[in-house]
Design a protein around this motif. Structure first.
Motif, PDB file in Angstrom:
ATOM      1  N   SER A  69       0.837  -1.072  -0.125  1.00 27.83           N
ATOM      2  CA  SER A  69      -0.158   0.115  -0.060  1.00 27.83           C
ATOM      3  C   SER A  69       1.001   0.935   0.107  1.00 27.83           C
ATOM      4  CB  SER A  69      -0.737   0.129   1.155  1.00 27.83           C
ATOM      5  OG  SER A  69      -1.516   1.280   1.894  1.00 27.83           O
ATOM      6  N   MET A  79      -3.272   5.366   1.734  1.00 31.96           N
ATOM      7  CA  MET A  79      -4.056   4.463   2.205  1.00 31.96           C
ATOM      8  C   MET A  79      -4.322   4.294   3.373  1.00 31.96           C
ATOM      9  SD  MET A  79      -6.179   4.017  -0.918  1.00 31.96           S
ATOM     10  CE  MET A  79      -6.021   5.667  -0.806  1.00 31.96           C
ATOM     11  N   HIS A 116      -5.963   7.646   5.248  1.00 35.02           N
ATOM     12  CA  HIS A 116      -7.047   8.039   4.947  1.00 35.02           C
ATOM     13  C   HIS A 116      -8.070   6.586   5.302  1.00 35.02           C
ATOM     14  CE1 HIS A 116      -6.854  11.260   3.021  1.00 35.02           C
ATOM     15  NE2 HIS A 116      -6.124  11.358   1.731  1.00 35.02           N
ATOM     16  N   PHE A 150      -8.068   3.579   4.175  1.00 36.83           N
ATOM     17  CA  PHE A 150      -8.468   1.928   3.874  1.00 36.83           C
ATOM     18  C   PHE A 150      -7.738   1.438   3.993  1.00 36.83           C
ATOM     19  CE2 PHE A 150      -9.697   5.992   1.050  1.00 36.83           C
ATOM     20  CZ  PHE A 150     -11.767   5.979   1.376  1.00 36.83           C
ATOM     21  N   LEU A 180      -2.602  -2.240  -2.940  1.00 38.93           N
ATOM     22  CA  LEU A 180      -3.989  -1.104  -2.998  1.00 38.93           C
ATOM     23  C   LEU A 180      -2.898   0.417  -2.707  1.00 38.93           C
ATOM     24  CD1 LEU A 180      -6.702  -0.512  -1.027  1.00 38.93           C
ATOM     25  CD2 LEU A 180      -5.477  -0.140   0.534  1.00 38.93           C
ATOM     26  N   GLY A 181      -3.425   1.153  -3.768  1.00 39.91           N
ATOM     27  CA  GLY A 181      -2.562   2.295  -4.378  1.00 39.91           C
ATOM     28  C   GLY A 181      -2.984   2.845  -5.610  1.00 39.91           C
ATOM     29  N   SER A 236      -6.474   3.701  -6.471  1.00 36.01           N
ATOM     30  CA  SER A 236      -6.704   4.357  -5.528  1.00 36.01           C
ATOM     31  C   SER A 236      -7.083   5.454  -6.335  1.00 36.01           C
ATOM     32  CB  SER A 236      -5.862   4.787  -3.988  1.00 36.01           C
ATOM     33  OG  SER A 236      -4.716   4.275  -4.689  1.00 36.01           O
ATOM     34  N   THR A 237      -5.713   5.899  -8.020  1.00 32.21           N
ATOM     35  CA  THR A 237      -6.052   6.844  -8.439  1.00 32.21           C
ATOM     36  C   THR A 237      -6.386   6.437  -9.928  1.00 32.21           C
ATOM     37  OG1 THR A 237      -3.924   5.982  -9.349  1.00 32.21           O
ATOM     38  CG2 THR A 237      -3.313   7.568  -8.590  1.00 32.21           C
ATOM     39  N   LEU A 274     -12.424   5.932  -3.465  1.00 28.54           N
ATOM     40  CA  LEU A 274     -11.052   5.936  -2.969  1.00 28.54           C
ATOM     41  C   LEU A 274      -9.941   6.614  -3.462  1.00 28.54           C
ATOM     42  CD1 LEU A 274     -10.673   2.983  -1.644  1.00 28.54           C
ATOM     43  CD2 LEU A 274      -8.995   1.899  -2.436  1.00 28.54           C
ATOM     44  N   PRO A 275     -10.642   6.926  -4.911  1.00 23.31           N
ATOM     45  CA  PRO A 275      -9.946   8.216  -5.302  1.00 23.31           C
ATOM     46  C   PRO A 275     -10.923   9.874  -5.095  1.00 23.31           C
ATOM     47  CG  PRO A 275     -11.301   6.971  -6.731  1.00 23.31           C
ATOM     48  CD  PRO A 275     -11.335   5.852  -5.783  1.00 23.31           C
ATOM     49  N   THR A 309     -10.385  10.370  -2.785  1.00 24.53           N
ATOM     50  CA  THR A 309      -9.553  11.541  -1.586  1.00 24.53           C
ATOM     51  C   THR A 309      -7.999  12.028  -2.299  1.00 24.53           C
ATOM     52  OG1 THR A 309      -8.407   9.092  -1.253  1.00 24.53           O
ATOM     53  CG2 THR A 309      -9.823   9.963   0.656  1.00 24.53           C
ATOM     54  N   HIS A 326     -12.951   7.216 -12.717  1.00 26.53           N
ATOM     55  CA  HIS A 326     -12.732   6.547 -11.685  1.00 26.53           C
ATOM     56  C   HIS A 326     -12.406   4.705 -13.147  1.00 26.53           C
ATOM     57  CE1 HIS A 326     -10.702   4.257  -8.815  1.00 26.53           C
ATOM     58  NE2 HIS A 326     -10.979   3.221  -8.447  1.00 26.53           N
TER      59      HIS A 326
END
Ligand SMILES: NC(=O)c1ccc[n+]([C@@H]2O[C@H](COP(=O)([O-])OP(=O)(O)OC[C@H]3O[C@@H](n4cnc5c(N)ncnc54)[C@H](OP(=O)(O)O)[C@@H]3O)[C@@H](O)[C@H]2O)c1
Ligand SMILES: [Fe+2]
Length: 377
Positions: free
Chosen positions: A32, A36, A39, A41, A89-90, A139-140, A178-179, A181, A241
């Motif tokens: 990660s 992440m 925030h 996640f 995760l990212g 996450s992007t 996720l995105p 943030t 996304h």
């Protein structure tokens, strides 16, 4: 041919799918980026894995724009934990890092230099069959790495690809929470990468009607929603996304072109999406000497409510301007850039993606394009 290995799970809260996906696994490793964790996640993801009855271990703080050295740094930790499931995760950086770690964890005998596409005139060794399943949770909204067969790593100052279906994730979880943030700049840079993926994938020599459908939908979505997404609009963030993954599916099949070859070889200058956004209009103008490329750009233009290939170049330039994309000369000084332009052009010419570009460029033409982009001509 059109293919997709990855099962896609989408929707607000879909991160909870991890509790289902981790069932039957004993040791789950989550890789990660720091945001992440910040925030919440990462903790949420860890809880879902525990709900599934598996042991969980996390490695946090994976860097952006990964290099071969990053893989060497984290590989011992992966081996030590000995996972039977990998979770990334990212952003694209974390997913690419995890894909590469999977290669060297599952196949310790291979070397980066033998399997990476270093030079399109020499073929790399095939990657052997890999066993550890991979779940990607972006996450992007950009790279499309959650469905692609590529991992992009820096070696020295330039980027090279490992490309094999073996590293295409088994599952992608697209949870728009996720995105949401992302700071505006990350939303912009990664979102512009989606536009470039769509436009390049639509205009390669190997595009097909199915990759076209994904590319067009992604392009239209970014054109309409990216400005609002950058401002933080929640609905727009979700739309971009999903568009990122659609563009990923498009280039998984249709591949990319000269713009990505150039940005990979200029990776030392700045973030991937930003460099692509800067180079794209110059590459399009160059490709327009080709009838096929012109026709395809015009088709995209018409989908956006314009009429010609030239209009599309203007649209791209205006979008860059509206989103405050800097000039290349604001990212790097003239002396440094000019001293390295020859080498970048030669390496970009040898990048495997050039093969898919509608026009075969000469190294000196790529050099000209780099210089035009620098001087903003
Ligand atoms: N494999 C492929 O097919 C493919 C295709 C295109 C591009 N790429 C590669 O992908 C990389 C770029 O990926 P990317 O554009 O997705 O960006 P990224 O490099 O993964 O992320 C950029 C920064 O955004 C922050 N961030 C990410 N998600 C966030 C969130 N939800 N909230 C707050 N901050 C967040 C991260 O900060 P923290 O570190 O603080 O978390 C990170 O440093 C490049 O290396 C490029 O070469 C790969
Ligand atoms: Fe990209």
């Amino acid at each position: 041919m059109f293919w997709l290995k990855t099962k896609i799970v989408e929707g607000d809260g879909s991160l909870s799918y991890l509790s289902k996906a981790a069932k039957g696994h004993e040791r789950v490793l989550i890789l990660s980026s720091s945001s992440m964790k910040r925030h919440g996640f990462l903790e949420e993801a860890e809880d879902y894995v525990r709900d599934a009855g598996a042991e969980v271990f996390s490695i946090v703080g994976l860097p952006a724009e990964p290099s071969v050295e990053v893989i060497e740094e984290f590989l011992p930790k992966v081996r030590e934990f000995n996972p039977d499931l990998l979770v990334a995760l990212g952003g694209g950086s974390v997913i690419d890092t995890t894909k590469a770690l999977k290669v060297f964890y599952d196949a310790p005998e291979v070397e980066f230099e033998e399997i990476a596409f270093i030079d399109r005139f020499s073929k790399p060794k095939p990657v052997p069959k890999l066993k550890t399943p991979l779940i990607a949770i972006p996450s992007t909204s950009g790279a499309g790495s959650e469905v692609s067969a590529a991992s992009v790593l820096k070696k020295g100052d330039v980027k090279y690809n490992i490309v094999t279906p073996e590293i295409a994730p088994d599952i992608a979880i697209l949870d728009p929470r996720l995105p949401r943030t992302m700071p505006a700049e990350v939303a912009r840079n990664s979102g512009l990468d989606v536009l470039v993926h769509g436009i390049e994938a639509y205009t390669t020599k190997v595009a097909n009607p199915f990759s076209d459908a994904m590319a067009i939908k992604a392009i239209k979505t970014v054109y309409k929603w990216l400005p609002l997404s950058v401002k933080g609009d929640e609905d727009a963030r979700a739309k971009v996304h999903y568009a990122a993954t659609m563009a990923g599916i498009a280039f998984l099949n249709a591949r990319l072109g000269l713009c990505h070859a150039m940005s990979h070889k200029a990776a030392w200058i700045g973030p991937h999406g930003l460099l692509n956004a800067i180079f794209l209009p110059y590459v399009m103008e160059f490709n327009m000497r080709n009838d096929y490329a012109r026709k395809r750009y015009a088709e995209i233009a018409r989908e956006l409510g314009f009429s010609s290939a030239k209009d599309l170049v203007e649209v791209v330039k205006e979008l860059n301007e509206m989103l405050g994309v800097p000039k290349l000369s604001e990212l790097v000084d003239e002396e440094t850039f000019v001293s390295r332009v020859e080498e970048m052009a030669e390496k970009a010419y040898r990048d495997g993606l050039v093969y898919f570009n509608p026009v075969e460029p000469k190294p000196e033409e790529i050099r000209e394009l780099y210089l035009k982009a620098f001087y903003g001509e």
